[in-house]
Design a protein around this motif. Structure first.
Motif, PDB file in Angstrom:
ATOM      1  N   LEU A 185       0.692  -1.186  -0.064  1.00 53.30           N
ATOM      2  CA  LEU A 185       0.028   0.048  -0.035  1.00 53.30           C
ATOM      3  C   LEU A 185       1.038   1.455  -0.110  1.00 53.30           C
ATOM      4  N   VAL A 186       1.818   1.385   0.941  1.00 57.76           N
ATOM      5  CA  VAL A 186       2.861   2.467   0.792  1.00 57.76           C
ATOM      6  C   VAL A 186       3.449   2.460  -0.629  1.00 57.76           C
ATOM      7  N   LEU A 240      12.866   4.917  -4.866  1.00 58.21           N
ATOM      8  CA  LEU A 240      12.603   5.635  -3.648  1.00 58.21           C
ATOM      9  C   LEU A 240      11.340   5.328  -2.916  1.00 58.21           C
ATOM     10  N   ALA A 241      10.441   4.794  -3.700  1.00 60.73           N
ATOM     11  CA  ALA A 241       9.002   4.282  -3.138  1.00 60.73           C
ATOM     12  C   ALA A 241       9.198   2.784  -2.350  1.00 60.73           C
ATOM     13  N   LEU A 242      10.144   1.967  -3.048  1.00 61.84           N
ATOM     14  CA  LEU A 242      10.403   0.881  -2.335  1.00 61.84           C
ATOM     15  C   LEU A 242      11.137   0.972  -0.958  1.00 61.84           C
ATOM     16  N   CYS A 243      12.103   1.963  -0.905  1.00 64.65           N
ATOM     17  CA  CYS A 243      12.752   2.361   0.266  1.00 64.65           C
ATOM     18  C   CYS A 243      11.909   2.713   1.437  1.00 64.65           C
ATOM     19  N   MET A 244      10.934   3.612   1.097  1.00 65.56           N
ATOM     20  CA  MET A 244      10.054   3.959   1.781  1.00 65.56           C
ATOM     21  C   MET A 244       9.111   2.606   2.506  1.00 65.56           C
ATOM     22  N   ALA A 245       8.836   1.995   1.544  1.00 68.30           N
ATOM     23  CA  ALA A 245       7.793   0.795   1.915  1.00 68.30           C
ATOM     24  C   ALA A 245       8.883  -0.136   2.977  1.00 68.30           C
ATOM     25  N   LEU A 246       9.945  -0.051   2.911  1.00 68.08           N
ATOM     26  CA  LEU A 246      10.821  -0.975   3.678  1.00 68.08           C
ATOM     27  C   LEU A 246      11.248  -0.553   4.907  1.00 68.08           C
ATOM     28  N   LEU A 247      11.038   0.777   5.180  1.00 67.78           N
ATOM     29  CA  LEU A 247      11.203   1.362   6.653  1.00 67.78           C
ATOM     30  C   LEU A 247      10.939   0.473   7.558  1.00 67.78           C
ATOM     31  N   PRO A 248       9.809   0.008   7.787  1.00 69.85           N
ATOM     32  CA  PRO A 248       9.274  -0.709   9.025  1.00 69.85           C
ATOM     33  C   PRO A 248      10.265  -1.792   9.376  1.00 69.85           C
ATOM     34  N   PHE A 249      10.835  -2.448   8.270  1.00 72.36           N
ATOM     35  CA  PHE A 249      11.818  -3.542   8.508  1.00 72.36           C
ATOM     36  C   PHE A 249      13.201  -3.108   9.083  1.00 72.36           C
ATOM     37  N   PHE A 250      13.439  -1.903   8.965  1.00 77.15           N
ATOM     38  CA  PHE A 250      14.574  -1.239   9.747  1.00 77.15           C
ATOM     39  C   PHE A 250      14.221  -0.455  11.059  1.00 77.15           C
ATOM     40  N   PHE A 264       5.602   9.774   4.880  1.00 83.71           N
ATOM     41  CA  PHE A 264       4.785   9.187   4.289  1.00 83.71           C
ATOM     42  C   PHE A 264       3.846  10.341   3.287  1.00 83.71           C
ATOM     43  N   SER A 265       3.164  10.959   4.262  1.00 83.01           N
ATOM     44  CA  SER A 265       2.198  11.986   3.797  1.00 83.01           C
ATOM     45  C   SER A 265       3.082  13.219   3.397  1.00 83.01           C
ATOM     46  N   GLY A 266       4.107  13.591   3.996  1.00 82.40           N
ATOM     47  CA  GLY A 266       4.869  14.729   3.325  1.00 82.40           C
ATOM     48  C   GLY A 266       5.468  14.540   2.209  1.00 82.40           C
ATOM     49  N   LEU A 267       5.925  13.365   1.646  1.00 79.81           N
ATOM     50  CA  LEU A 267       6.216  13.160   0.430  1.00 79.81           C
ATOM     51  C   LEU A 267       4.978  13.462  -0.483  1.00 79.81           C
ATOM     52  N   ALA A 268       3.632  12.721  -0.225  1.00 82.70           N
ATOM     53  CA  ALA A 268       2.764  12.468  -1.054  1.00 82.70           C
ATOM     54  C   ALA A 268       2.263  14.028  -1.245  1.00 82.70           C
TER      55      ALA A 268
END
Length: 351
Positions: free
Chosen positions: A104-105, A151-161, A194-198
């Motif tokens: 979704l992210v 970049l979108a993938l990096c954002m989506a993977l942030l919770p895994f870090f 997430f909201s700021g980038l959007a």
């Protein structure tokens, strides 16, 4: 889990039949739009429009992939919930939940980033055509697409870090950033990022589309309709109209989820979760927001299906005929009144 039960008693979850229908419509419309764009790209491969069509095809393909992957996971969640009596613990999301939240992210940011990149590219092409011809190439466009997806993938993977986390959302058929219950500082930072980038993507697209539109309007006023440059501007007009439609659609569909996510995370982080009614309200707001966001993937293809140059030309001709008909009718009425004798004209004025 108790607040989810209370919300379920007061509200209705989305029907799986409705979710299946939305998924089917999204796949069909995106496939039709993708076929139209691929055919157009083959025709305009050596022209400036090719870059725009490559971006647009990538956007529709991304929407299609997002619709298939996210829709399949949500339908699987509906099916597993109806076939078993397993209790799902929202405090301990499983691997499918983590994957769905990341999807979704990722598939949420990609169309916004792509729309922003398309608006920036067209603004450069309209205002600085020579610089655009020198800088923008097919190879660089493909590199830009790769950077956007990365970049979108990096954002989506942030919770895994350990920056934020994904969790089940009401009514536990989808997953997203933890914003409703027990949101920590990392969750608040994640949803703000997430909201700021959007919102930044939407704002930059708005600025670029405004500049492009104003430039085209000034050019249309100054140039003659028979000039070669005027005819070339018709392609630019088509692309800018499509970009404005994409921007408006994305703003309407995504703004509720972005705003509700920020509101929910701020409330969950700053307030004690002692009032189940308020928690339930934010849960339902998030559900409404994600439903509207999924419609973006259904409406985007219609921009390319309906707002093509041939369709726009037909709309322009119909509108022009209507204006001409009303103008001729008004003139005929004035002539009829002017043909009256003076005494009758005075009586008409008095009436």
């Amino acid at each position: 889990m108790e607040h989810d039960k209370n919300c379920s008693n007061n509200g209705t979850a989305q029907n799986p039949v409705s979710a299946s229908l939305n998924m089917t419509l999204g796949i069909f419309f995106n496939m039709v739009a993708l076929i139209i764009l691929v055919k157009a790209y083959n025709r305009f491969r050596r022209r400036s429009k090719a870059t725009f069509l490559l971006f647009a095809s990538s956007l529709v393909a991304t929407d299609l992939a997002g619709h298939v992957v996210s829709g399949a996971l949500v339908l699987r969640r509906y099916t597993s919930s109806s076939k078993s009596n397993v209790t799902w613990d929202p405090e301990k999301p499983d691997a499918p939940c983590q994957f769905l939240g990341g999807c979704l992210v990722f598939f949420g940011l990609c169309p916004l980033f792509l729309g922003c990149a398309m608006a920036t590219e067209r603004c450069l092409g309209i205002t600085r055509p020579l610089l655009h011809a020198r800088l923008v190439t097919t190879t660089r466009t493909k590199i830009s697409l790769s950077v956007i997806w990365f970049l979108a993938l990096c954002m989506a993977l942030l919770p895994f870090f350990d920056l934020g986390e994904y969790t089940y959302q009401y009514p536990r058929t989808w997953c997203f950033i933890r914003v409703v219950k027990k949101a920590e500082a990392t969750n608040l930072v994640f949803v703000m990022l997430f909201s700021g980038l959007a919102f930044s993507s939407l704002a930059l697209a708005f600025v670029c589309n405004t500049i492009s539109g104003m430039t085209l309007i000034r050019a249309r006023i100054k140039q003659k309709p028979t000039s070669q440059r005027f005819l070339a501007r018709s392609h630019d007009t088509e692309m800018v109209v499509q970009l404005v439609a994409i921007m408006v659609t994305s703003s309407i569909c995504w703004s509720p989820l972005l705003v509700f996510g920020l509101m929910s995370a701020a409330h969950s982080y700053s307030e004690d979760q002692k009032n189940p009614d308020i928690t339930c309200m934010y849960s339902k707001l998030m559900m409404t927001g994600v439903r509207m966001a999924t419609w973006n993937q259904i409406l985007d293809p219609w921009v390319y299906i309906l707002l093509r140059r041939a369709v726009l030309r037909k709309i322009y001709r119909i509108t022009k005929k209507q204006v001409s008909f009303r103008g001729s009718t008004f003139r005929s009425v004035r002539l009829d009144i002017g043909s009256f004798p003076k005494s009758e004209q005075n009586s008409v004025k008095k009436i």
